[in-house]
Design a protein around this motif. Structure first.
Motif, PDB file in Angstrom:
ATOM      1  N   ASP A 175     -19.511   0.537 -97.038  1.00 51.58           N
ATOM      2  CA  ASP A 175     -19.476   1.905 -96.521  1.00 51.58           C
ATOM      3  C   ASP A 175     -20.350   2.115 -95.297  1.00 51.58           C
ATOM      4  OD1 ASP A 175     -17.746   2.672 -98.564  1.00 51.58           O
ATOM      5  OD2 ASP A 175     -19.397   3.127 -99.923  1.00 51.58           O
ATOM      6  N   PHE A 176     -21.436   1.342 -95.163  1.00 49.81           N
ATOM      7  CA  PHE A 176     -22.422   1.620 -94.126  1.00 49.81           C
ATOM      8  C   PHE A 176     -22.490   0.544 -93.046  1.00 49.81           C
ATOM      9  CE2 PHE A 176     -24.249   3.568 -98.088  1.00 49.81           C
ATOM     10  CZ  PHE A 176     -23.890   4.865 -97.783  1.00 49.81           C
ATOM     11  N   GLY A 177     -22.519  -0.717 -93.434  1.00 47.67           N
ATOM     12  CA  GLY A 177     -22.556  -1.798 -92.459  1.00 47.67           C
ATOM     13  C   GLY A 177     -23.837  -1.835 -91.652  1.00 47.67           C
ATOM     14  N   ASP A 178     -23.738  -2.297 -90.413  1.00 47.16           N
ATOM     15  CA  ASP A 178     -24.893  -2.444 -89.525  1.00 47.16           C
ATOM     16  C   ASP A 178     -24.969  -1.256 -88.570  1.00 47.16           C
ATOM     17  OD1 ASP A 178     -25.132  -4.912 -90.749  1.00 47.16           O
ATOM     18  OD2 ASP A 178     -24.129  -5.990 -89.120  1.00 47.16           O
ATOM     19  N   VAL A 179     -26.175  -0.954 -88.141  1.00 50.09           N
ATOM     20  CA  VAL A 179     -26.345   0.125 -87.169  1.00 50.09           C
ATOM     21  C   VAL A 179     -27.231  -0.353 -86.022  1.00 50.09           C
ATOM     22  CG1 VAL A 179     -26.095   1.958 -88.890  1.00 50.09           C
ATOM     23  CG2 VAL A 179     -28.381   1.161 -88.273  1.00 50.09           C
ATOM     24  N   LYS A 180     -27.041   0.287 -84.889  1.00 48.72           N
ATOM     25  CA  LYS A 180     -27.879   0.049 -83.710  1.00 48.72           C
ATOM     26  C   LYS A 180     -28.536   1.381 -83.375  1.00 48.72           C
ATOM     27  CE  LYS A 180     -26.276  -2.846 -80.842  1.00 48.72           C
ATOM     28  NZ  LYS A 180     -25.441  -3.529 -79.797  1.00 48.72           N
ATOM     29  N   ILE A 181     -29.872   1.378 -83.311  1.00 49.07           N
ATOM     30  CA  ILE A 181     -30.594   2.625 -83.084  1.00 49.07           C
ATOM     31  C   ILE A 181     -31.470   2.528 -81.840  1.00 49.07           C
ATOM     32  CG2 ILE A 181     -30.570   3.241 -85.530  1.00 49.07           C
ATOM     33  CD1 ILE A 181     -33.507   2.394 -85.740  1.00 49.07           C
ATOM     34  N   LEU A 182     -31.680   3.671 -81.200  1.00 43.45           N
ATOM     35  CA  LEU A 182     -32.505   3.787 -79.999  1.00 43.45           C
ATOM     36  C   LEU A 182     -33.764   4.565 -80.365  1.00 43.45           C
ATOM     37  CD1 LEU A 182     -32.908   3.626 -76.872  1.00 43.45           C
ATOM     38  CD2 LEU A 182     -31.563   5.745 -76.738  1.00 43.45           C
ATOM     39  N   LEU A 183     -34.915   3.925 -80.250  1.00 44.90           N
ATOM     40  CA  LEU A 183     -36.180   4.518 -80.666  1.00 44.90           C
ATOM     41  C   LEU A 183     -37.020   4.865 -79.444  1.00 44.90           C
ATOM     42  CD1 LEU A 183     -35.605   1.725 -82.573  1.00 44.90           C
ATOM     43  CD2 LEU A 183     -37.237   2.969 -83.991  1.00 44.90           C
ATOM     44  N   PRO A 184     -37.254   6.148 -79.175  1.00 50.55           N
ATOM     45  CA  PRO A 184     -38.083   6.550 -78.016  1.00 50.55           C
ATOM     46  C   PRO A 184     -39.547   6.678 -78.429  1.00 50.55           C
ATOM     47  CG  PRO A 184     -36.955   8.450 -78.922  1.00 50.55           C
ATOM     48  CD  PRO A 184     -36.589   7.290 -79.803  1.00 50.55           C
ATOM     49  N   PHE A 185     -40.248   5.560 -78.505  1.00 53.31           N
ATOM     50  CA  PHE A 185     -41.626   5.596 -78.996  1.00 53.31           C
ATOM     51  C   PHE A 185     -42.467   6.565 -78.161  1.00 53.31           C
ATOM     52  CE2 PHE A 185     -40.082   1.535 -80.593  1.00 53.31           C
ATOM     53  CZ  PHE A 185     -40.490   1.625 -81.924  1.00 53.31           C
ATOM     54  N   PRO A 186     -43.056   7.578 -78.813  1.00 58.00           N
ATOM     55  CA  PRO A 186     -43.795   8.602 -78.059  1.00 58.00           C
ATOM     56  C   PRO A 186     -45.054   8.040 -77.423  1.00 58.00           C
ATOM     57  CG  PRO A 186     -44.023   8.943 -80.430  1.00 58.00           C
ATOM     58  CD  PRO A 186     -43.032   7.849 -80.260  1.00 58.00           C
ATOM     59  N   ALA A 187     -45.589   8.809 -76.469  1.00 60.36           N
ATOM     60  CA  ALA A 187     -46.728   8.331 -75.678  1.00 60.36           C
ATOM     61  C   ALA A 187     -48.034   9.032 -76.009  1.00 60.36           C
ATOM     62  CB  ALA A 187     -46.433   8.497 -74.185  1.00 60.36           C
ATOM     63  N   ASN A 188     -47.991  10.330 -76.282  1.00 59.38           N
ATOM     64  CA  ASN A 188     -49.255  11.076 -76.381  1.00 59.38           C
ATOM     65  C   ASN A 188     -49.225  12.137 -77.476  1.00 59.38           C
ATOM     66  OD1 ASN A 188     -50.784  10.101 -73.908  1.00 59.38           O
ATOM     67  ND2 ASN A 188     -48.880  10.794 -72.959  1.00 59.38           N
ATOM     68  N   PHE A 189     -50.383  12.319 -78.107  1.00 57.18           N
ATOM     69  CA  PHE A 189     -50.651  13.493 -78.932  1.00 57.18           C
ATOM     70  C   PHE A 189     -51.340  14.533 -78.054  1.00 57.18           C
ATOM     71  CE2 PHE A 189     -50.666  10.065 -82.129  1.00 57.18           C
ATOM     72  CZ  PHE A 189     -49.746  10.571 -83.031  1.00 57.18           C
ATOM     73  N   ARG A 190     -51.097  15.800 -78.337  1.00 58.63           N
ATOM     74  CA  ARG A 190     -51.640  16.852 -77.492  1.00 58.63           C
ATOM     75  C   ARG A 190     -52.640  17.760 -78.201  1.00 58.63           C
ATOM     76  NH1 ARG A 190     -47.243  15.144 -74.978  1.00 58.63           N
ATOM     77  NH2 ARG A 190     -46.884  15.629 -72.783  1.00 58.63           N
ATOM     78  N   ALA A 191     -52.433  18.031 -79.492  1.00 58.10           N
ATOM     79  CA  ALA A 191     -53.343  18.947 -80.201  1.00 58.10           C
ATOM     80  C   ALA A 191     -54.774  18.417 -80.131  1.00 58.10           C
ATOM     81  CB  ALA A 191     -52.906  19.119 -81.652  1.00 58.10           C
ATOM     82  N   VAL A 192     -54.939  17.135 -80.429  1.00 61.90           N
ATOM     83  CA  VAL A 192     -56.177  16.404 -80.164  1.00 61.90           C
ATOM     84  C   VAL A 192     -55.780  15.285 -79.212  1.00 61.90           C
ATOM     85  CG1 VAL A 192     -58.031  15.009 -81.139  1.00 61.90           C
ATOM     86  CG2 VAL A 192     -57.153  16.972 -82.420  1.00 61.90           C
ATOM     87  N   PRO A 193     -56.009  15.463 -77.919  1.00 63.35           N
ATOM     88  CA  PRO A 193     -55.451  14.537 -76.922  1.00 63.35           C
ATOM     89  C   PRO A 193     -55.871  13.087 -77.162  1.00 63.35           C
ATOM     90  CG  PRO A 193     -56.261  16.516 -75.860  1.00 63.35           C
ATOM     91  CD  PRO A 193     -56.719  16.587 -77.284  1.00 63.35           C
ATOM     92  N   ARG A 194     -54.870  12.229 -77.258  1.00 60.37           N
ATOM     93  CA  ARG A 194     -55.095  10.793 -77.415  1.00 60.37           C
ATOM     94  C   ARG A 194     -53.758  10.098 -77.237  1.00 60.37           C
ATOM     95  NH1 ARG A 194     -56.083   9.785 -83.887  1.00 60.37           N
ATOM     96  NH2 ARG A 194     -55.463   7.646 -83.376  1.00 60.37           N
ATOM     97  N   PRO A 195     -53.768   8.840 -76.831  1.00 70.33           N
ATOM     98  CA  PRO A 195     -52.512   8.097 -76.741  1.00 70.33           C
ATOM     99  C   PRO A 195     -51.987   7.751 -78.130  1.00 70.33           C
ATOM    100  CG  PRO A 195     -54.367   6.676 -76.231  1.00 70.33           C
ATOM    101  CD  PRO A 195     -54.923   8.063 -76.368  1.00 70.33           C
ATOM    102  N   VAL A 196     -50.692   7.576 -78.221  1.00 70.06           N
ATOM    103  CA  VAL A 196     -50.074   7.138 -79.477  1.00 70.06           C
ATOM    104  C   VAL A 196     -50.186   5.621 -79.543  1.00 70.06           C
ATOM    105  CG1 VAL A 196     -47.935   7.001 -80.810  1.00 70.06           C
ATOM    106  CG2 VAL A 196     -48.476   9.080 -79.519  1.00 70.06           C
ATOM    107  N   THR A 197     -51.025   5.144 -80.429  1.00 69.14           N
ATOM    108  CA  THR A 197     -51.186   3.708 -80.641  1.00 69.14           C
ATOM    109  C   THR A 197     -51.400   3.461 -82.124  1.00 69.14           C
ATOM    110  OG1 THR A 197     -53.584   3.847 -80.272  1.00 69.14           O
ATOM    111  CG2 THR A 197     -52.224   3.269 -78.360  1.00 69.14           C
ATOM    112  N   GLY A 198     -51.303   2.183 -82.517  1.00 70.74           N
ATOM    113  CA  GLY A 198     -51.674   1.807 -83.872  1.00 70.74           C
ATOM    114  C   GLY A 198     -50.505   1.381 -84.735  1.00 70.74           C
ATOM    115  N   ARG A 199     -50.826   1.199 -86.031  1.00 71.14           N
ATOM    116  CA  ARG A 199     -49.894   0.599 -86.978  1.00 71.14           C
ATOM    117  C   ARG A 199     -49.119   1.656 -87.766  1.00 71.14           C
ATOM    118  NH1 ARG A 199     -52.873  -4.601 -89.816  1.00 71.14           N
ATOM    119  NH2 ARG A 199     -53.648  -5.575 -87.891  1.00 71.14           N
TER     120      ARG A 199
END
Length: 562
Positions: free
Chosen positions: A515-539
């Motif tokens: 019913d589902f098979g394989d999928v191809k997805i596009l991931l737009p990894f974000p760059a920044n947090f704004r409420a407490v400014p910092r770059p998006v990094t980590g695990r």
């Protein structure tokens, strides 16, 4: 303490229930699971969880680092006290064991719940107002029920939050401890298209998420902004969608959301005496035979002749559903997972896999007073591996009773949430493509041949840089795959255009089987947090959300690079 995976590796799965914890636990083996006692449907009103209430601000605490997980690990992210913006709201939630009635014909069961209830309190968030939530573990050690372990991590599913607040599975806190989680309540990279809608929060502790969530540790987290606003249908702001729903005050002074109804669907199994059972070693995926909506078996819900917004969450461990209305009336779908669609879509039914959300508007305007309409699941599933197929007439899950008239200033506009940065803008930026194969190996579940290992990084995407991932599964097994941190666009399913309800932004997608098979997805990894400014990094992790597969370590992790 042995994990399920350890026991399976040494061949003891058929007889090792007592190895997972001390005391006279009521565990049931896979070869003698009973059928649940009969219960009369539609005798209990659909419960609606109360809204979580903020408390006075308190001093934040450093993360505990000495809670020992069932595999012997301890927390990876151990940070000092959170520094939060001055406009943050504070919440205090206690994980507690409490009696709970699933049905009046069954005895009270002791569940584990946030503030002692299942589902837990519903968070109502406004974009731009951060939350600091302290979760306190008051769960009992040596619990006599024997379902779950009193070790916790909290994941706000679909949320945009930093690595230390994401519920990384080994970042746990034990009985008597607490952990503070900071939720910025902001759209990823400040894009209006990334404003969140229906999220949920649940336990995410390594190796034991399945039994802990089954026991009751889950709740809704609803997010609003100027377009999809808390005022809802009463909002006079010209940019407001005015979708069904509004806040009202009850005589008690409590706030209640009217005409906007979150519903979590789960399946449970009870022994001949009416007590919950769970097969810890059913690593294909645990299925129950009682359908529980917002904590009640097959409830009813009284409705007026007007439009309602329903937010459906599949909170089951392994079961898929395909939902219909008994009168043949269509649904108007307005959102999938945590995001509004660009445009509403009218469908006769919709499929919803574990952890997925689908928001629909049902219009009862043209019904008759006294009419009864049923929400029906017609997707049969007899094994945790995958659904079997559609059947008729199916199982009635919820009875709507039309019992009154009510004014209806709500609407469903033709345009909901336009996507301004989508595949057309992101695909030219893609430089990295990856493939992840979700497979069965020696009776267990792996990704690219590997179990989850917190010491191994499976991908290193760069912040602000999109990637394409191909998700594959062989052997006829279905896997609902959830990616933390970022939503994604489904580019194709089996090299074809995805179905209509998979063309919006998603955080969970089913793969595998015929019913589902394989999928191809596009991931737009974000760059920044704004409420407490910092770059998006980590695990952050990605994993199968058939929770038994997840607990068998069908999980990988990516480390976002600067």
């Amino acid at each position: 303490m042995f994990s399920r995976r350890d026991i399976l590796k040494i061949g003891l799965a058929s007889g090792a229930y007592g190895a997972l914890g001390p005391g006279p636990r009521r565990r049931v083996f896979a070869d003698n699971l009973p059928s649940s006692p009969r219960t009369t449907p539609f005798v209990v009103a659909l419960p609606i969880a109360p809204i979580a209430q903020p408390t006075a601000a308190f001093a934040t605490r450093a993360d505990p680092g000495d809670c020992v997980n069932v595999d012997g690990s301890t927390a990876f992210h151990v940070h000092g006290p959170r520094v939060v913006p001055t406009n943050s709201q504070f919440f205090l939630i206690h994980e507690q064991a409490r009696p709970h009635s699933f049905h009046p014909q069954l005895p009270a069961n002791v569940i584990w719940g946030y503030n002692g209830m299942a589902p837990g309190p519903t968070f109502i968030a406004r974009s731009g107002t951060p939350f600091l939530v302290r979760f306190v573990n008051d769960l009992p050690q040596n619990d006599p029920v024997g379902i779950g372990e009193p070790i916790s991590a909290i994941h706000r599913h679909g949320g945009f939050q930093a690595e230390e607040d994401d519920g990384y599975p080994i970042d746990t806190f034990c009985t008597g401890q607490s952990r503070d989680y900071f939720y910025p309540n902001e759209p990823a990279d400040g894009l209006v298209q990334n404003e969140e809608s229906t999220l949920w929060y649940h336990d995410h502790a390594i190796d034991i998420t399945g039994p802990n969530v089954y026991r009751g540790l889950a709740g809704f987290y609803l997010s609003f902004d100027a377009v999809d606003s808390i005022a809802g249908e009463l909002d006079t702001n010209p940019q407001a969608l005015r979708l069904p729903g509004r806040m009202v005050s009850l005589p008690s002074g409590e706030q209640f959301r009217e005409f906007d109804v979150p519903i979590v669907i789960q399946d449970k199994l009870f022994d001949r005496n009416g007590f919950l059972v769970f097969d810890t070693f059913d690593h294909n995926g645990f299925l129950g035979d009682k359908f529980v909506l917002n904590g009640a078996i097959q409830p009813f819900f009284r409705v007026a002749r007007r439009k309602y917004r329903f937010r459906f969450l599949n909170g089951s461990n392994a079961r898929f559903y395909q939902l219909f209305l008994s009168n043949g009336q269509p649904f108007v779908a307005i959102a999938t997972d945590d995001s509004l669609l660009e445009h509403p879509v009218t469908v006769k039914s919709f499929e919803i896999g574990p952890a997925e959300r689908v928001e629909v508007v049902i219009d009862f305007t043209n019904t008759t007073l006294g009419q009864e309409i049923f929400l029906v699941n017609r997707l049969q599933q007899t094994d945790g591996r995958k659904p079997d197929g559609l059947v008729s007439p199916g199982t009635q899950l919820l009875k709507f009773i039309v019992d009154r008239d009510a004014a209806d200033p709500s609407r469903v506009p033709d345009t909901l949430r336009p996507v301004t940065v989508g595949p057309q803008q992101l695909l030219p930026q893609v430089r990295v493509k990856r493939t992840f194969e979700f497979e069965r190996s020696d009776g267990a579940w792996v990704i690219n041949g590997e179990f989850f290992d917190e010491n191994r990084i499976d991908a290193k995407p760069k912040r602000g840089t999109p990637e394409i991932w191909t998700l594959k599964s062989g052997g006829g097994w279905a896997h609902p795959v959830h990616v933390h941190l970022t939503d994604f666009f489904i580019l194709s399913r089996n090299d074809s255009t995805p179905p209509v309800l998979e063309r919006g932004r998603k955080d969970t997608v089913a793969i595998g089987g015929p019913d589902f098979g394989d999928v191809k997805i596009l991931l737009p990894f974000p760059a920044n947090f704004r409420a407490v400014p910092r770059p998006v990094t980590g695990r952050f992790v990605f994993h199968c959300h058939n929770i038994e597969h997840e607990d068998m370590r069908m999980m990988g992790q990516f480390d976002v690079q600067p």
